[in-house]
Design an enzyme around this catalytic site. Sequence first.
Site, PDB file in Angstrom:
ATOM      1  N   HIS A   1       0.762  -1.175  -0.204  1.00 26.24           N
ATOM      2  CA  HIS A   1      -0.209   0.039   0.115  1.00 26.24           C
ATOM      3  C   HIS A   1       0.790   1.355   0.240  1.00 26.24           C
ATOM      4  CE1 HIS A   1      -3.443   2.741   1.619  1.00 26.24           C
ATOM      5  NE2 HIS A   1      -4.243   2.064   0.597  1.00 26.24           N
TER       6      HIS A   1
ATOM      7  N   ASP B   1      17.096  10.687  -7.871  1.00 24.17           N
ATOM      8  CA  ASP B   1      19.197  10.779  -7.547  1.00 24.17           C
ATOM      9  C   ASP B   1      19.536  10.657  -6.100  1.00 24.17           C
ATOM     10  OD1 ASP B   1      19.040  11.274 -10.477  1.00 24.17           O
ATOM     11  OD2 ASP B   1      18.719  13.514 -10.275  1.00 24.17           O
TER      12      ASP B   1
ATOM     13  N   LYS C   1      -4.444  10.863   4.853  1.00 21.60           N
ATOM     14  CA  LYS C   1      -3.896  10.429   5.817  1.00 21.60           C
ATOM     15  C   LYS C   1      -3.456  11.081   6.426  1.00 21.60           C
ATOM     16  CE  LYS C   1      -4.125   7.111   2.492  1.00 21.60           C
ATOM     17  NZ  LYS C   1      -5.640   6.673   2.775  1.00 21.60           N
TER      18      LYS C   1
END
Length: 487
Positions: A222, A229, A407
């Site tokens: 998930h 780089d 979230k």
Amino acid sequence: MGIIEQIILFIFIANAIGAIITVFRKPRNITTIWAWLLTLIFLPVIGFLIYAFCGRGIDGETMYRFEQEDEKRVKEINEMIRQDNQHVDYNEPDQLYPTAKALVKFFQNLDESPLAIRNELEFFLDGKDKFERLFIDLEAAESNIHVEYYAFFNDRIGNRFLRILEKKAAEGVEVRMIYDPWGSPKTNRKFFETLIKNGGKVTPFITSKNILAKTRLNYHLHRKIVVIDGQIGWTGGFNVGDQYLGESERFGRWRDTHGRIEGTASFTLQEIFIRDWNASVANKEDRMAYFPEYFVLPEKEIRKGVPMQIVADGPDSAEEQIIKDGFVRLIMSAEKSVWIQSPYLVPDETMISAILIAVRSGIDVRIMVPNMPDHPFIYRATQYYANFLHQRGVKIYHYTDGFIHAKTIVVDDELATFGSTNQDIRSYELNFEVSSFIYDPAVAKQFREIFEADMENCILLTDEMIANQSHWLNFKQRFSRLLSPVL
């Protein structure tokens, strides 16, 4: 009793005994035990098929392969971060709450997540803005690009992303990608054919391999990670697909939170990627080493750094639920407020206790969830817990301007977190997740302002709204709640 009734009774008893033996063979929490018992007993045969693919846990081989990282090199990289921290001004965790310092040690002890200081953060709440800025970084890549997503769709934005990777691989840039086939149903080997032909390397996450033999169906990658780089990292909630740009008729606007990290915290994202890659590739010669070009100190001067820890978690972490326990520690540190955003609200008993302790201590607890479903059972379970927590003093906000997928947690004006981890049992126990814990008042203030702006597009849950919900809706909510440990 007739012969048919005796046969039915025998089957029922045998099925119940089999269910009890099956469920108790593996250590589990009480709610998960009851959820699986109900599934196995009331869905004879079918329940055992579901369990075979979704309930057996990560097998020993998978656990072993996740332990094959080069520990010596990781410690050297973490020491490089520690040394670099001494040259950057920042708010040390012990200058904030005492809990912040304890939280840093908690993650360092359990996950070996170093506190990284030399970081600049930029947040993106809109998918179009996020991808346009990400594509600029990809186009500028000179050495390596590492990409890891749960969902990578074969649609307009997915193909545009892929064309850039194909181009960079043809230019000689090292390009590697990990994806979860269950979240990316149309991104098969043919989809990546040109990228591979140009020199790029692609692998599905290990949990998607040998599904029939290994039964890993319930365990998903998930995480959302891009490292460029060795010094620019991207992580958060956005997957790769047109719906995440707000172009879905079903969802409308897609409101998410994603972060661009330029600095040493990207080293942890790189370590997570290497670990996931090495666990997923079939051949030992395809494994990645911890080369110096994957861990490059920032070239630009960053005088005022943002202290943060990036933490990985998943069912490979034995019995520890590292990210969830970090959330609990954050909530318990609050003195004024805890504001949470999550597309799913299916907390376990530990998280519920932490939230209720905060409320009963006079803390302003607010939780923002969507006002529309993307998964019916999870949405009904979210409604149940929203009602439950509202009735105990938590302010519940239903977001109405499309779908909120962010979230985040912000505690007072001190601490904040964002990432891929939802407030549900699946994210706590079953998914492979990544979340960033930030010890900086300026970022906490920014998250608080974002939450306040989102509140303008919300409906505040009330007693009257709950009272007007139908009996049928209440039944669906309660039934979905019973299944919440296995959703």
